[in-house]
Design a protein around this motif. Structure first.
Motif, mmCIF file in Angstrom:
data_model
loop_
_atom_site.group_PDB
_atom_site.id
_atom_site.type_symbol
_atom_site.label_atom_id
_atom_site.label_comp_id
_atom_site.label_asym_id
_atom_site.label_seq_id
_atom_site.Cartn_x
_atom_site.Cartn_y
_atom_site.Cartn_z
ATOM 1 N N LEU A 44 0.726 -1.170 -0.092
ATOM 2 C CA LEU A 44 0.097 -0.054 0.302
ATOM 3 C C LEU A 44 0.926 1.248 0.163
ATOM 4 N N MET A 45 2.390 1.184 0.535
ATOM 5 C CA MET A 45 2.775 2.392 0.575
ATOM 6 C C MET A 45 3.913 2.077 -0.300
ATOM 7 N N ILE A 46 5.059 1.343 0.191
ATOM 8 C CA ILE A 46 6.134 1.254 -0.404
ATOM 9 C C ILE A 46 5.984 0.982 -1.662
ATOM 10 N N ARG A 47 5.249 0.316 -2.492
ATOM 11 C CA ARG A 47 5.852 -0.536 -3.794
ATOM 12 C C ARG A 47 5.632 0.501 -5.275
ATOM 13 N N PRO A 48 3.978 1.555 -4.772
ATOM 14 C CA PRO A 48 3.213 2.691 -5.016
ATOM 15 C C PRO A 48 4.538 4.100 -5.736
ATOM 16 N N GLN A 49 4.858 4.282 -4.399
ATOM 17 C CA GLN A 49 6.247 5.188 -4.223
ATOM 18 C C GLN A 49 7.604 5.049 -5.232
ATOM 19 N N GLN A 50 7.560 3.895 -5.441
ATOM 20 C CA GLN A 50 8.991 3.427 -5.866
ATOM 21 C C GLN A 50 8.381 3.503 -6.892
ATOM 22 N N ARG A 51 7.365 3.211 -8.438
ATOM 23 C CA ARG A 51 6.591 3.556 -8.787
ATOM 24 C C ARG A 51 7.015 5.251 -9.581
ATOM 25 N N ARG A 52 6.519 4.927 -9.089
ATOM 26 C CA ARG A 52 6.033 6.808 -9.131
ATOM 27 C C ARG A 52 7.506 7.397 -9.227
ATOM 28 N N ALA A 53 8.682 7.345 -8.647
ATOM 29 C CA ALA A 53 9.801 7.848 -8.454
ATOM 30 C C ALA A 53 10.640 7.228 -9.530
ATOM 31 N N LYS A 54 10.253 5.984 -10.178
ATOM 32 C CA LYS A 54 10.539 5.986 -11.393
ATOM 33 C C LYS A 54 10.442 6.059 -12.327
ATOM 34 N N ASP A 55 8.908 6.409 -12.915
ATOM 35 C CA ASP A 55 8.174 7.392 -14.053
ATOM 36 C C ASP A 55 8.734 7.895 -13.954
ATOM 37 N N HIS A 56 9.374 8.993 -12.599
ATOM 38 C CA HIS A 56 9.809 10.947 -12.363
ATOM 39 C C HIS A 56 11.187 11.112 -12.926
ATOM 40 N N GLN A 57 11.775 9.429 -12.458
ATOM 41 C CA GLN A 57 13.677 9.745 -13.238
ATOM 42 C C GLN A 57 12.758 9.361 -15.087
ATOM 43 N N ALA A 58 12.152 8.990 -15.536
ATOM 44 C CA ALA A 58 11.937 8.506 -16.830
ATOM 45 C C ALA A 58 11.703 9.391 -17.553
ATOM 46 N N THR A 59 10.836 10.510 -16.894
ATOM 47 C CA THR A 59 10.355 11.913 -17.167
ATOM 48 C C THR A 59 11.684 12.685 -17.356
ATOM 49 N N LEU A 60 12.322 12.749 -16.164
ATOM 50 C CA LEU A 60 13.249 13.337 -16.041
ATOM 51 C C LEU A 60 14.276 13.014 -17.187
ATOM 52 N N GLY A 61 14.744 11.858 -17.901
ATOM 53 C CA GLY A 61 15.693 11.567 -18.210
ATOM 54 C C GLY A 61 15.459 11.521 -20.493
ATOM 55 N N ALA A 62 13.943 12.181 -20.277
ATOM 56 C CA ALA A 62 12.991 12.505 -21.218
ATOM 57 C C ALA A 62 13.050 13.669 -21.857
ATOM 58 N N ILE A 63 13.663 14.752 -20.919
ATOM 59 C CA ILE A 63 13.458 15.956 -21.529
ATOM 60 C C ILE A 63 14.464 16.526 -22.421
ATOM 61 N N LYS A 64 13.694 17.057 -23.733
ATOM 62 C CA LYS A 64 14.632 18.045 -24.381
ATOM 63 C C LYS A 64 13.936 19.504 -24.999
ATOM 64 N N ARG A 65 15.165 20.144 -25.363
ATOM 65 C CA ARG A 65 14.847 21.115 -25.379
ATOM 66 C C ARG A 65 13.378 21.526 -25.859
ATOM 67 N N GLY A 66 12.534 22.168 -25.352
ATOM 68 C CA GLY A 66 11.676 23.232 -26.129
ATOM 69 C C GLY A 66 10.373 22.860 -25.544
ATOM 70 N N ASP A 67 10.730 21.580 -24.096
ATOM 71 C CA ASP A 67 9.460 21.244 -23.079
ATOM 72 C C ASP A 67 9.599 22.424 -22.176
ATOM 73 N N THR A 68 8.039 22.264 -21.933
ATOM 74 C CA THR A 68 7.587 23.956 -20.875
ATOM 75 C C THR A 68 7.576 22.548 -19.901
ATOM 76 N N VAL A 69 8.704 23.425 -18.519
ATOM 77 C CA VAL A 69 8.415 22.464 -17.474
ATOM 78 C C VAL A 69 7.576 23.043 -15.923
ATOM 79 N N VAL A 70 8.003 22.837 -15.005
ATOM 80 C CA VAL A 70 7.088 23.793 -14.270
ATOM 81 C C VAL A 70 8.234 22.737 -12.758
ATOM 82 N N LEU A 71 8.673 23.689 -12.217
ATOM 83 C CA LEU A 71 10.028 23.466 -10.942
ATOM 84 C C LEU A 71 8.947 22.682 -9.818
#
Length: 121
Positions: A44-71
């Motif tokens: 209920l807690m650890i596994r979903p958090q790990q999945r969100r962190a993995k998705d966030h890392q994949a999103t950060l790795g795919a950043i390219k020029r021209g993307d709009t970001v929210v800090l």
């Protein structure tokens, strides 16, 4: 005077019957609820958090020029330069700041549609 009397039960009446009951009344039976809580906490807690962190890392790795970001501070900007650990974000015309990739909360791609209430400029 303040306590009610406690009466003992007969010795044979409270004893568990069968193999399963005797197994659960031993030391393993007292550890079993703790193990069940740890497993429940993991799913209920650890596994979903790990999945969100993995998705966030994949999103950060795919950043390219021209993307709009929210800090993470809420500042919106457009990516003008991508490096290994840092990103150049243009927050106003001619104003570029260096930001660590970890401080990017959300990435909106170049082709993302504008909200309906915003004017198209």
């Amino acid at each position: 005077m303040f306590a009610t009397p406690a009466y003992a039960q007969a010795a044979g009446a409270a004893a568990p019957q069968g193999e399963i009951a005797s197994f659960l009344s031993g030391p393993i039976g007292s550890i079993l609820p703790l193990v069940a809580l740890v497993v429940l906490f993991y799913f209920l807690m650890i596994r979903p958090q790990q999945r969100r962190a993995k998705d966030h890392q994949a999103t950060l790795g795919a950043i390219k020029r021209g993307d709009t970001v929210v800090l993470s501070s809420g500042v919106l900007g457009k990516v003008v330069r991508v490096e290994e650990t840092e990103v150049g974000v243009e927050i106003a015309t001619g104003v570029t700041i260096k930001v660590r990739k970890g401080m990017i909360a959300e990435v909106q791609t170049r082709g993302a549609p504008a909200p309906a209430n915003d004017s198209k400029t």
